[in-house]
Design a protein around this motif. Structure first.
Motif, short mmCIF file in Angstrom:
data_model
loop_
_atom_site.label_atom_id
_atom_site.label_comp_id
_atom_site.label_asym_id
_atom_site.label_seq_id
_atom_site.Cartn_x
_atom_site.Cartn_y
_atom_site.Cartn_z
N ALA A 36 -8.82 0.36 -4.11
CA ALA A 36 -7.38 0.53 -4.00
C ALA A 36 -6.98 1.97 -4.33
N GLY A 37 -6.15 2.52 -3.46
CA GLY A 37 -5.55 3.83 -3.69
C GLY A 37 -4.05 3.64 -3.83
N GLU A 38 -3.31 4.74 -3.86
CA GLU A 38 -1.87 4.64 -4.00
C GLU A 38 -1.22 4.00 -2.79
N GLN A 39 -1.62 4.43 -1.59
CA GLN A 39 -1.01 3.94 -0.37
C GLN A 39 -1.94 3.12 0.51
N THR A 40 -3.23 3.17 0.23
CA THR A 40 -4.21 2.52 1.10
C THR A 40 -5.19 1.69 0.29
N LYS A 57 1.46 -1.57 1.93
CA LYS A 57 0.31 -0.66 1.83
C LYS A 57 -0.49 -0.71 3.13
#
Length: 90
Positions: free
Chosen positions: A25-29, A68
Motif C-alpha cells: 500500500a502506498g498513499e494513492q496506489t 485509490k
C-alpha cells in the motif's frame, strides 16, 4: 480487496496452496503482487494476457470505490520458493 484477488487466482490455478498474494500500500496506489507456481503462471496470465487483463480490470473497478488506484503484478515462483523458500547465501 486482497481476498477478492486471492479468490479469483486460486480458482484459476491447479495448485491453490502455492498462491501468495502480497499487498503493498502506498498513499494513492495499492499494488497486489501475485505469486504462483511456475506451472500455473500461464493460467493466470492467459492467452495473449487476456486473463491477467481481466483480473486487472476487476481490481481497478473495485478500487475506484475506495478512491485509490490498484494494480496487479504477476510473478512465478520457482520450485524451491514454492516449497518454502531458500536461505540466502552470504
Amino acid at each position: 480487496m486482497k481476498q477478492l484477488v486471492e479468490t479469483i487466482v486460486k480458482a484459476l490455478v491447479d495448485s491453490p496452496e502455492e498462491v501468495v498474494i502480497t499487498e503493498i500500500a502506498g498513499e494513492q496506489t495499492v499494488v497486489y503482487e501475485i505469486k504462483v507456481g511456475q506451472k500455473d503462471t500461464g493460467k493466470v496470465i492467459g492467452k495473449q494476457g487476456h486473463t491477467a487483463q481481466a483480473i486487472r480490470t476487476i481490481i481497478r473497478a473495485v478500487s475506484a470505490k475506495t478512491g485509490k488506484n490498484a494494480t496487479v503484478q504477476i510473478d512465478s515462483m520457482d520450485d524451491e520458493q514454492a516449497e518454502g523458500g531458500l536461505e540466502e547465501e552470504q
